[in-house]
Motif scaffolding. Sequence first.
Motif, PDB file in Angstrom:
ATOM      1  N   ILE A   1       0.812  -1.155  -0.010  1.00  0.00           N
ATOM      2  CA  ILE A   1      -0.149   0.257  -0.166  1.00  0.00           C
ATOM      3  C   ILE A   1       0.810   1.445  -0.150  1.00  0.00           C
ATOM      4  O   ILE A   1       1.873   1.277   0.672  1.00  0.00           O
ATOM      5  N   ASP A   2       0.539   2.387  -0.812  1.00  0.00           N
ATOM      6  CA  ASP A   2       1.175   3.580  -0.925  1.00  0.00           C
ATOM      7  C   ASP A   2       1.099   4.003   0.669  1.00  0.00           C
ATOM      8  O   ASP A   2       0.162   3.983   1.429  1.00  0.00           O
ATOM      9  N   VAL A   3       2.352   4.615   1.230  1.00  0.00           N
ATOM     10  CA  VAL A   3       2.528   5.236   2.493  1.00  0.00           C
ATOM     11  C   VAL A   3       1.259   6.404   2.466  1.00  0.00           C
ATOM     12  O   VAL A   3       0.675   6.648   3.626  1.00  0.00           O
ATOM     13  N   VAL A   4       1.357   7.228   1.571  1.00  0.00           N
ATOM     14  CA  VAL A   4       0.134   8.405   1.466  1.00  0.00           C
ATOM     15  C   VAL A   4      -1.219   7.510   1.740  1.00  0.00           C
ATOM     16  O   VAL A   4      -2.097   8.333   2.597  1.00  0.00           O
ATOM     17  N   LYS A   5      -1.706   6.779   1.232  1.00  0.00           N
ATOM     18  CA  LYS A   5      -2.987   6.216   1.019  1.00  0.00           C
ATOM     19  C   LYS A   5      -3.155   5.645   2.535  1.00  0.00           C
ATOM     20  O   LYS A   5      -4.307   5.719   3.136  1.00  0.00           O
ATOM     21  N   LEU A   6      -2.180   4.974   3.162  1.00  0.00           N
ATOM     22  CA  LEU A   6      -2.113   4.380   4.368  1.00  0.00           C
ATOM     23  C   LEU A   6      -2.173   5.364   5.608  1.00  0.00           C
ATOM     24  O   LEU A   6      -2.805   5.549   6.668  1.00  0.00           O
TER      25      LEU A   6
END
Length: 164
Positions: free
Chosen positions: A47-52
């Motif tokens: 998962i993308d860090v920004v999404k998380l």
Amino acid sequence: DYSKPSSKNGSPKDNAYKQQVTKFQTEMMSQHSTRKLRSYMKLYTSIDVVKLASFHDATEQQATAESQFLPTLIAYKHKMKQLECTAGAASESDNTTTTKSLVQGQIGSALDIHYYITTNNSGSGSMVHVDEAEKQRRFENFFMGQIQQNMDILKDVETLSTKV
């Protein structure tokens, strides 16, 4: 003497108590967020860090969210480190136990999920990759097998003649 107030703010004993309560409340707030983080990470393999971060209630812009959330991920991993002591098992031959000091042992992880963070080659963002969760023992297969075995025995017993 702790029974006499030393200032207008209360006794040192009261101040120490208030500090402990404040620290405890801070830890409990962080436990809530780490449980939430863990549950989201169990849903994804990457998962993308920004999404998380957005799942984790980060409302800042993309670059700021990533730079502020990466320390949270690292802190979570660090917080879940613990000292594991493997010594102290009883010896069957001479009925003695070997004990070690409480500070001896190996540092291990208490995480049931393992993750690592990679940065894209372009430097545009980071991804969190979640390895498969540690295999937990599954007792349900054992118990279901035992139940089935008991049902088979019960069927056999019911077919037996009990006439004397």
